[in-house]
Structure formats: C-alpha cells, structure tokens
Design an enzyme around this catalytic site. Sequence first.
Site, PDB file in Angstrom:
ATOM      1  N   ASN A 185       5.761  -4.944  -7.863  1.00 14.29           N
ATOM      2  CA  ASN A 185       5.329  -5.424  -6.553  1.00 14.29           C
ATOM      3  C   ASN A 185       6.384  -6.355  -5.972  1.00 14.29           C
ATOM      4  OD1 ASN A 185       3.682  -5.747  -4.343  1.00 14.29           O
ATOM      5  ND2 ASN A 185       2.043  -6.799  -5.421  1.00 14.29           N
ATOM      6  N   CYS A 228       7.085  -5.059   2.965  1.00  6.02           N
ATOM      7  CA  CYS A 228       6.935  -4.458   1.630  1.00  6.02           C
ATOM      8  C   CYS A 228       7.657  -3.122   1.523  1.00  6.02           C
ATOM      9  CB  CYS A 228       5.467  -4.267   1.307  1.00  6.02           C
ATOM     10  SG  CYS A 228       4.608  -3.231   2.501  1.00  6.02           S
ATOM     11  N   HIS A 287       0.300  -1.185   2.002  1.00  3.36           N
ATOM     12  CA  HIS A 287       1.331  -1.820   1.183  1.00  3.36           C
ATOM     13  C   HIS A 287       2.242  -0.791   0.537  1.00  3.36           C
ATOM     14  CE1 HIS A 287       3.133  -5.095  -0.902  1.00  3.36           C
ATOM     15  NE2 HIS A 287       2.610  -4.860  -2.083  1.00  3.36           N
TER      16      HIS A 287
END
Length: 398
Positions: free
Chosen positions: A355, A63, A334
């Site tokens: 995201n 991520c 994250h």
Amino acid sequence: MIRKYFLMAAFSVAFAGSSFIHAQDDLIKKISGNRSDSTGFRFTDVINLAVTPVENQGSSGTCWSYSTNSFLESEMIKAGKKPVPLAKIYTARKSYEDKAENYVRMGGNLSWGDGGEAHDVINMYAKYGAMPEEAYTGLLNGATTNNFSEMQGLLKSMLDAVVKNPAGSISPNWKKAFAATLDAYLGPVPAMFMYQNKSYTPQTFAKEVVGIDPNNYIEFISQTNTPYWQKAMMLAPDNWAFQWDYNIPPSAITDIIDNALKNGYTVAWGTDVSEPYFSWPNGVAFVPQTPASYGKKLSPAQNRELFSGPKPEPEITPELRQAGLENGQTTDDHGMHIVGLSKDQNGKEYYIVKNSWGTHNEYKGYLHVTKAYVQLKTTGILVNKKAVPKEVASKITM
C-alpha cells in the site's frame, strides 16, 4: 513478515486515490478505526517478490501514481536493473495537465480531482518520460508530505472559469495560468536534471535508466454488461482518459495474478476499500459469508468477531460482482501493488499487497487480501503482457 527490500534513499511520504481528497481523508479515518487487539490471522509467505520500500502519499489522491510507479520499479527489478525511486508527483502533474485539457474540451463534464488509473502512469511515461524522485518531489517550503486540497481547489475554480468562457472564445493563456499554479504548489519541472553525475531529460532518463517499453503492458476489467474477451470502456469516474480495456470474467482476474506472481511479475491493482471487511490497521481483507449483515460501520464487538481469524467466504459469481458495480457498493477507491502470495494457518491463499499509506499498520504497510475479495472488488488490473497466462492470451489480441 520479512520483505526483500532493495535498500535505497528514503522515499518522500504521501496517501489514497479517489477524485476528492476530503473523501479520501474521511475514508482513511473510517478504515483506521477498524482495529482489533489481535487479528487472529497467521500468515506464511509463499511468493515474496522483491520490491522498493513502502511510501506514504499523504493528503493527496495519488494512489494510482504511487502504486503503478511502484509496479514499474518492480518491473526494473524483474528486468535485472537497479530500481530507481521514480517521481510519483511528476507523473501526477503531467496527468493533471492532460486531464485539464479534456476537462475544458468536455465543457467541465468530467470528474476533476487527484484521482487516476494505472494506465495513466503508463500513458504519462510513454508521452512524457520519467524522473527520479530526488529530482522532483513536489514538496516545497519544508513540507514532508503531500497536501493537495488547496491546490486542487484553485485548479478546479480556474478550469470552471475557463469553461464558462465569458469572453466568448477560450484563450490558450489558461494553460500558462494552470501550469503556473502547479509550479507554485509543486515546483517547476526541470527541463534537465542530474542523476548519478549525468544529465538527463525525462525522456532520456526513461529510455536510458528505466528502460521499460510502455507497449509491454495491458489492463483488464470485469463486467457482465459488455462481452467478455473484448475491449470495453472502464466505467470509472477517474478514467478521464476514456481508456478501453479487455473485459474478463472474475475468475480470470485471479488466474492472471497467480500466473504473474508465479513467473516473477507483480501486478498494479485498482480496487474498492470502503467495506468494513477491508481492514488497513489489521492488514487483512476478505469477504464474509453475509457481508451485508455488517453494515458500513463496525461496532467494537463486531470488529473483534470479524477479524478474530480466517472465515469462510462466498463463491464470487459474475452476477454477484456486477451487482456491486451497479448498486454502488463497489467503487473506484484506491490503487495498490500486488507483490506476493501468502497462506493463513488453514492453508488458504492470500495476495500480499503493498500500500501507499505509510507503514503504520499490522504488517508495516502491507496487507493480506483473499482471492475472493480481489474477484469481488477489483476495478482493474495492469500487468506485463508476459505475465498473462496462455489461456487468457489466446482469447484476446495483445
């Protein structure tokens, strides 16, 4: 929500970012269960900055690479350039190579896995350049999504064998074996590649096409156990580079983000997403007045109640934030990309967050996150130095 996309070739698909892939998969499954029939939230965009399309990081803890490379793509847009889909797996691979050296030198006393931080993308860009995604996807044998579990298991076993050092002296050959394993799973990195009918190296591509100065970026953390406005180490398992960042109060985090967005700059954001009041399916994250009353897993009735509409939030004090860092409630889960500002039906402001888990949620890959959540759960932010407000810049040395 209508996004202002720059249309380009489709990106390869991928997913989250902590040290261990299986933990990420479990986290996704848990978060994906927190969906109600209707969120009860109605959002209106206030600031909606131009971005590249949403990607999906698959079963890989990359991520940090997806979110911060997305941030660099937006930096290209801000600079008036045509954005290029950057090779997230090239960045990740170079990071793994450098992390492996630290792992061996530290005798294995370092977190190993896919995880990283926003600064790793900047550091790898400065050291190794960049590549367009079309030149290095990291996908072999017809794969369309990342799956790093087998590769990381082999890499970890290899490094542990090196650390045990049965020969009494570590041979430099381990680096060749490590690189060969990365080649086997991700493909060899081309020394030269073609982009728009011109030949480049990663270094010349970074200089001539991306054109971003890595010295233009700064990272911030927030903790009470070290002085504000001074640098301190980011105390996170994925900070394998032992980076030191400026420590600021929680309110300054949102001051910086607000100033950045108002001046056309996006923000790379590291955060905790393990709480039940972060709902990826519903595309909403906020802090309820009594967060502990919800536990870690919501019943269907609790989920419907929690996401039935906007709720009042507590004041986020430095002490409340620090308690989460120290008791393990706030973890380095994250990395995402803050790209805009919205308001709910009551006029409350939220950040629009891009995201890297694909587009299968309420807002097609985006979330609306309150400022209270950002103040409470942020592990770090990275921004262009020009995005830092004068009140903050005057207290630090940039």
